[in-house]
Design a protein around this motif. Sequence first.
Motif, PDB file in Angstrom:
ATOM      1  N   PRO A  11      88.174 -35.917  39.726  1.00 13.04           N
ATOM      2  CA  PRO A  11      88.266 -34.639  40.922  1.00 13.04           C
ATOM      3  C   PRO A  11      87.289 -33.652  39.991  1.00 13.04           C
ATOM      4  O   PRO A  11      87.180 -33.146  39.331  1.00 13.04           O
ATOM      5  CB  PRO A  11      89.589 -33.571  41.056  1.00 13.04           C
ATOM      6  N   GLY A  12      86.150 -33.382  41.064  1.00  8.17           N
ATOM      7  CA  GLY A  12      85.143 -32.110  41.063  1.00  8.17           C
ATOM      8  C   GLY A  12      83.950 -32.933  39.836  1.00  8.17           C
ATOM      9  O   GLY A  12      83.143 -31.882  39.171  1.00  8.17           O
ATOM     10  N   SER A  13      83.904 -34.150  39.597  1.00  6.88           N
ATOM     11  CA  SER A  13      83.231 -34.618  38.561  1.00  6.88           C
ATOM     12  C   SER A  13      81.543 -35.188  39.001  1.00  6.88           C
ATOM     13  O   SER A  13      81.452 -36.108  38.627  1.00  6.88           O
ATOM     14  CB  SER A  13      83.428 -35.362  37.397  1.00  6.88           C
ATOM     15  N   ASN A  14      81.637 -35.578  40.640  1.00  8.21           N
ATOM     16  CA  ASN A  14      80.596 -36.009  40.684  1.00  8.21           C
ATOM     17  C   ASN A  14      79.481 -34.933  41.850  1.00  8.21           C
ATOM     18  O   ASN A  14      79.410 -34.208  41.625  1.00  8.21           O
ATOM     19  CB  ASN A  14      81.016 -36.995  42.156  1.00  8.21           C
ATOM     20  N   GLY A  15      78.527 -35.988  41.961  1.00 12.81           N
ATOM     21  CA  GLY A  15      77.020 -34.888  42.810  1.00 12.81           C
ATOM     22  C   GLY A  15      76.290 -35.162  41.620  1.00 12.81           C
ATOM     23  O   GLY A  15      75.856 -35.739  40.008  1.00 12.81           O
ATOM     24  N   VAL A  16      75.129 -33.693  42.021  1.00 19.77           N
ATOM     25  CA  VAL A  16      73.949 -34.092  41.083  1.00 19.77           C
ATOM     26  C   VAL A  16      74.641 -33.286  40.083  1.00 19.77           C
ATOM     27  O   VAL A  16      73.630 -33.782  38.551  1.00 19.77           O
ATOM     28  CB  VAL A  16      72.847 -32.722  42.520  1.00 19.77           C
ATOM     29  N   SER A  17      75.169 -32.325  39.675  1.00 17.51           N
ATOM     30  CA  SER A  17      75.191 -31.789  38.283  1.00 17.51           C
ATOM     31  C   SER A  17      76.068 -32.562  37.344  1.00 17.51           C
ATOM     32  O   SER A  17      75.541 -32.062  36.726  1.00 17.51           O
ATOM     33  CB  SER A  17      76.665 -30.321  38.770  1.00 17.51           C
ATOM     34  N   ALA A  18      76.691 -33.272  37.965  1.00 19.46           N
ATOM     35  CA  ALA A  18      77.784 -34.391  36.998  1.00 19.46           C
ATOM     36  C   ALA A  18      75.769 -35.068  36.159  1.00 19.46           C
ATOM     37  O   ALA A  18      75.964 -36.162  35.228  1.00 19.46           O
ATOM     38  CB  ALA A  18      78.722 -35.657  37.880  1.00 19.46           C
ATOM     39  N   SER A  19      75.362 -35.372  37.353  1.00 14.85           N
ATOM     40  CA  SER A  19      73.668 -36.168  37.079  1.00 14.85           C
ATOM     41  C   SER A  19      73.051 -35.305  35.737  1.00 14.85           C
ATOM     42  O   SER A  19      72.658 -36.222  34.744  1.00 14.85           O
ATOM     43  CB  SER A  19      73.033 -36.774  38.226  1.00 14.85           C
ATOM     44  N   ILE A  20      73.411 -34.363  35.798  1.00  9.10           N
ATOM     45  CA  ILE A  20      72.325 -33.690  34.949  1.00  9.10           C
ATOM     46  C   ILE A  20      73.638 -33.450  33.769  1.00  9.10           C
ATOM     47  O   ILE A  20      73.069 -33.648  32.892  1.00  9.10           O
ATOM     48  CB  ILE A  20      71.683 -31.581  35.747  1.00  9.10           C
ATOM     49  N   ALA A  21      74.350 -32.935  33.823  1.00 12.13           N
ATOM     50  CA  ALA A  21      75.482 -32.817  32.754  1.00 12.13           C
ATOM     51  C   ALA A  21      76.764 -33.299  33.020  1.00 12.13           C
ATOM     52  O   ALA A  21      77.689 -32.869  33.579  1.00 12.13           O
ATOM     53  CB  ALA A  21      75.688 -31.260  32.675  1.00 12.13           C
ATOM     54  N   PRO A  22      76.731 -34.350  32.657  1.00  9.23           N
ATOM     55  CA  PRO A  22      78.001 -35.746  32.705  1.00  9.23           C
ATOM     56  C   PRO A  22      79.155 -35.061  32.177  1.00  9.23           C
ATOM     57  O   PRO A  22      79.186 -34.552  31.216  1.00  9.23           O
ATOM     58  CB  PRO A  22      77.151 -36.844  32.225  1.00  9.23           C
ATOM     59  N   PRO A  23      80.278 -35.790  32.901  1.00  8.19           N
ATOM     60  CA  PRO A  23      81.622 -34.718  31.822  1.00  8.19           C
ATOM     61  C   PRO A  23      82.323 -35.420  30.843  1.00  8.19           C
ATOM     62  O   PRO A  23      81.474 -36.304  31.118  1.00  8.19           O
ATOM     63  CB  PRO A  23      82.420 -34.494  33.672  1.00  8.19           C
ATOM     64  N   ILE A  24      82.617 -34.759  29.893  1.00 10.71           N
ATOM     65  CA  ILE A  24      83.514 -35.314  29.454  1.00 10.71           C
ATOM     66  C   ILE A  24      84.383 -34.041  29.502  1.00 10.71           C
ATOM     67  O   ILE A  24      84.822 -32.688  28.830  1.00 10.71           O
ATOM     68  CB  ILE A  24      82.659 -34.837  27.351  1.00 10.71           C
ATOM     69  N   TRP A  25      86.036 -35.051  29.373  1.00  9.51           N
ATOM     70  CA  TRP A  25      87.465 -34.091  29.322  1.00  9.51           C
ATOM     71  C   TRP A  25      88.054 -34.063  28.083  1.00  9.51           C
ATOM     72  O   TRP A  25      87.707 -35.360  27.301  1.00  9.51           O
ATOM     73  CB  TRP A  25      88.092 -34.786  30.594  1.00  9.51           C
ATOM     74  N   ILE A  26      88.350 -32.874  27.585  1.00  5.54           N
ATOM     75  CA  ILE A  26      88.940 -32.578  26.065  1.00  5.54           C
ATOM     76  C   ILE A  26      90.852 -32.180  26.756  1.00  5.54           C
ATOM     77  O   ILE A  26      90.678 -31.164  27.545  1.00  5.54           O
ATOM     78  CB  ILE A  26      88.257 -31.852  25.401  1.00  5.54           C
ATOM     79  N   PRO A  27      91.247 -31.809  25.593  1.00  6.79           N
ATOM     80  CA  PRO A  27      92.350 -31.331  26.261  1.00  6.79           C
ATOM     81  C   PRO A  27      92.663 -29.824  26.417  1.00  6.79           C
ATOM     82  O   PRO A  27      91.260 -29.551  24.986  1.00  6.79           O
ATOM     83  CB  PRO A  27      93.676 -31.359  24.532  1.00  6.79           C
ATOM     84  N   TYR A  28      92.824 -28.967  26.884  1.00  4.49           N
ATOM     85  CA  TYR A  28      93.093 -27.505  26.646  1.00  4.49           C
ATOM     86  C   TYR A  28      92.771 -26.758  25.271  1.00  4.49           C
ATOM     87  O   TYR A  28      92.576 -26.659  25.523  1.00  4.49           O
ATOM     88  CB  TYR A  28      93.936 -26.984  27.990  1.00  4.49           C
ATOM     89  N   GLN A  29      94.403 -27.523  25.125  1.00  2.41           N
ATOM     90  CA  GLN A  29      94.088 -26.325  23.845  1.00  2.41           C
ATOM     91  C   GLN A  29      93.531 -26.781  22.473  1.00  2.41           C
ATOM     92  O   GLN A  29      93.659 -25.981  21.874  1.00  2.41           O
ATOM     93  CB  GLN A  29      95.877 -26.878  23.083  1.00  2.41           C
ATOM     94  N   SER A  30      92.040 -27.490  22.839  1.00  2.00           N
ATOM     95  CA  SER A  30      91.550 -28.231  21.677  1.00  2.00           C
ATOM     96  C   SER A  30      90.236 -26.928  22.200  1.00  2.00           C
ATOM     97  O   SER A  30      89.088 -27.366  21.050  1.00  2.00           O
ATOM     98  CB  SER A  30      90.894 -29.106  21.778  1.00  2.00           C
ATOM     99  N   VAL A  31      89.718 -26.138  22.989  1.00  2.00           N
ATOM    100  CA  VAL A  31      88.645 -26.151  23.631  1.00  2.00           C
ATOM    101  C   VAL A  31      88.330 -24.448  22.771  1.00  2.00           C
ATOM    102  O   VAL A  31      87.119 -24.898  21.807  1.00  2.00           O
ATOM    103  CB  VAL A  31      88.674 -25.286  24.970  1.00  2.00           C
ATOM    104  N   GLN A  32      89.355 -23.979  22.613  1.00  2.00           N
ATOM    105  CA  GLN A  32      89.103 -22.841  21.036  1.00  2.00           C
ATOM    106  C   GLN A  32      88.415 -23.999  19.692  1.00  2.00           C
ATOM    107  O   GLN A  32      87.581 -22.601  19.062  1.00  2.00           O
ATOM    108  CB  GLN A  32      89.854 -22.241  20.834  1.00  2.00           C
ATOM    109  N   SER A  33      88.830 -24.528  19.168  1.00  2.00           N
ATOM    110  CA  SER A  33      88.557 -24.762  18.600  1.00  2.00           C
ATOM    111  C   SER A  33      86.505 -25.313  18.454  1.00  2.00           C
ATOM    112  O   SER A  33      86.520 -25.397  16.433  1.00  2.00           O
ATOM    113  CB  SER A  33      89.089 -26.409  17.505  1.00  2.00           C
ATOM    114  N   THR A  34      86.403 -25.842  19.109  1.00  2.00           N
ATOM    115  CA  THR A  34      85.490 -26.097  19.077  1.00  2.00           C
ATOM    116  C   THR A  34      83.792 -24.611  19.331  1.00  2.00           C
ATOM    117  O   THR A  34      82.866 -25.220  19.041  1.00  2.00           O
ATOM    118  CB  THR A  34      84.307 -26.209  20.619  1.00  2.00           C
ATOM    119  N   GLY A  35      84.858 -23.553  18.936  1.00  2.00           N
ATOM    120  CA  GLY A  35      83.811 -22.277  18.686  1.00  2.00           C
ATOM    121  C   GLY A  35      83.028 -21.876  20.155  1.00  2.00           C
ATOM    122  O   GLY A  35      81.718 -21.206  19.611  1.00  2.00           O
ATOM    123  N   LEU A  36      82.926 -22.915  21.134  1.00  2.00           N
ATOM    124  CA  LEU A  36      81.869 -22.678  22.273  1.00  2.00           C
ATOM    125  C   LEU A  36      82.153 -20.962  23.209  1.00  2.00           C
ATOM    126  O   LEU A  36      80.799 -21.573  24.347  1.00  2.00           O
ATOM    127  CB  LEU A  36      81.690 -24.017  22.519  1.00  2.00           C
TER     128      LEU A  36
END
Length: 849
Positions: free
Chosen positions: A181-206
Amino acid sequence: MGTNRLKGKTHFHWILKMAWRDGRASGKRLLLFIGSIVLGIAAVVSIQSFSENLKDNIALQSKALMGADYRIDSNQPPSTKVQAIIDSLGGANAKSIGFPSMAVFPKNGNTKLVGIRGVEPGYPFYGDLETNPEEAAQTYHKENTALVDATVMLQFNLKVGDSVKIGNTMFSIAGSLVSAPGSNGVSASIAPPIWIPYQSVQSTGLVQTGSRIRYEYYFLANAKQNLEELDKVVDPQLDVENADLDTHLSTGQRLGRNYANFGNFLNLVAFIALLLGCVGIASSVHIYIKEKLRSVAVLKCLGATRNQTFLIYLVQIAAMGFLGGVLGVLAGIGLQYVFPSLLQDYLPFELEIGFVPQAVIVGLVLGVLMSVLFALSPLMGTWFVSPLQVLRVQEDNRAQSLETKFLVLGAIVLFVFGFAFWLLGRWDFALYFVLGILFVFLVLGGVAAGFMRLVKRFFPTQWGFAARQSILNLFRPNNQTLVLVLAIGVGTFLISTLYFTKDVLLSRTAVEATAKTPNLVLMDVQTNEKEAAAARIKASGMEVLNNIPIITMRMHQIKDRPVRELILDTTRTVNRWILQHEFRVTYRDYLANSETTVAGTWPADNQADVIPISLSENVAKDAKVEVGDRLVFNVQGVLMETVVAHIRTVDWAQMQINFSIIFPSGILENAPQFHVLTTNAANPEASADLQRKLVKQFPTVSIIDLRQVLQVVEGILGKISWVINFMAFFSILTGIIVLIGSVRNSKYQRIKESVLLRTLGAKGNQILRISALEYLFLGLLGTVLGVLLALCCSFLLARFVFDSVFVPSWQPFVIVLPLITLLVVVIGLWNSKTVISSPPLAVLRKETT
């Protein structure tokens, strides 16, 4: 009473029988009438069916598209009020955080701008998270791994078990992400999706200052919740807090409207093809009725009334239209299966095609109604035939009143307007469409009629025999100059306009191949990183073209009214996006080359009591402010009072960093900010090498390669143009059918001419040259007019709609014009072959028979 009813039934039965007998004798020519509208009906029915199927699919799959019943989203962490609303709804069933970032693939050292999405377990609640292998959809949470877009996996030759580095964290790849869901269309062509666990977002430092974060909270509705009422009550409360509520119903409706606009445009293109076929019908019926005038006169001598003779041929035309509608509907039902394969890349789901009764009814009604409408004017000729015309059949029947002609023309225009209004849903758009069609038809028809008069008046008597005879054919009795120029011109106009307009769009997004034009953009560069990032660019032999500071802020007050008050005011005139938008502004003391002053003076005085700023014209218009008006901004918790000192236009289509709001230098330097750096990479290899080095040193920086973005834009425009070309080709095919029908219907006139010429000693190759030259003149006239009209139309679009410099495409002149002209000549000669090859005596015997 009963006798009159019986008499009426007998008369109608007789009319049907006579229509059948007369039509059976002219079956081949009536089939060509049918061919004039089959393609137009097929085009309309196919697009109507596809649009309705798309609408039904969106309605049925709206929950799967969102993955939940409704969601609350914001580009900032939830405020106390937003959190209270979430808690009052029973708490979110799942959460996600999304943002663009660079991903590094250690296996081969490649980098890619991707759309990171950290998702809690359980989501999506509806639809499928399609992965390969299937179990990866469940295991990536438990094993703290990543799902990588399937296209990216193929592009970089990645396998399950390989690694991807996102920010400061390395993830193992659990599987490829096929659909989500939500991973189609033009935006996905420019920035293709990568899914990660929610609890791991903070560790990326982004998640840091300036990051473009999207916070989403997903909910399952209970049996008592009315989603439409929930949207009305809760959404305005969230608007005040810069958040938003979307239900699966509203999201589906919005998506449906987006695709409906494109479908409506294609419908209009198909409708033009149908109109073109109807012009062919009118011309064909005109010749057909002329040849039937003697039969009509005989019937009147035998006691038939005006009504009866008129109805005989009206029934024929209506039956022809119905049969054409049936064939067009059948062709359209099959044709609709082509569109999903063309547009599937831009559809967020697998489209299922089904039978649409409404499209079938539309096709049948159009076939009958338009055939009758466009045949009425020539059919009225039977009304005024005198029995005396058994002895002398007049070529021109002048008894038909102008009032009747205008009445028929008015009915046609009203019908076209009504159908356009039904397609578009707005009377002004329908009116513009009708006026545009009338203009094109009037110009083509007027030039064709004027050309015939000029040729007749200034006849080239010094030319050779074949050339003179071909010119004579352009204004001989029963000539088809007008209808063929219309058919050829409209088809050429549609295709040429497409090429010209597509080039205008591409020219506005093109990246100029100069060393001073940025084609690589570094986003989210923190203040403590900008010097090192600039040094890395210079070490790679490139120049830092821009180092732009960016500060995020929101409007707090417009003139004397707080934004919170304006959001709740249903009578406000300020555009809603102004009140909710998080502006990204910069500070500088000069105008960029994409900017032009509209009003005021550049805000160089930063020592004033109130800070002077510059607004883009669209922001000033939507905020309802002028030079001298006050605005208060919330700069990350600090209120800052400003005055509009300058308004400017901005060419947003230029591939560079543009801003809606600009502050003067000396004001925002100490505000929390991030930076955007730009450079120019000479080739894709140098760009890829620099990206690898930058991401390795600065894992939180996002890099946009404008050449890759341009490739996506070109791909989208190319696919859309292919679809429109496909529909415009229906006009060309319809023109071919009209051409065949017109030549066939004037064949009897040509037989007499051929016999006379052959009797006078003309050879077959001379008659062949006459036909070839005639169709060459017609083809050139129609295509040149079509290209010139498209040139004028595209110039107006570029000037007043796209506000761009118009540089004509070479394709209509070099490809479209000669190919269509050649096609006209070939079709004309193929239709004339029996006239050319048959000996005079055989032709006369056949005609007598």
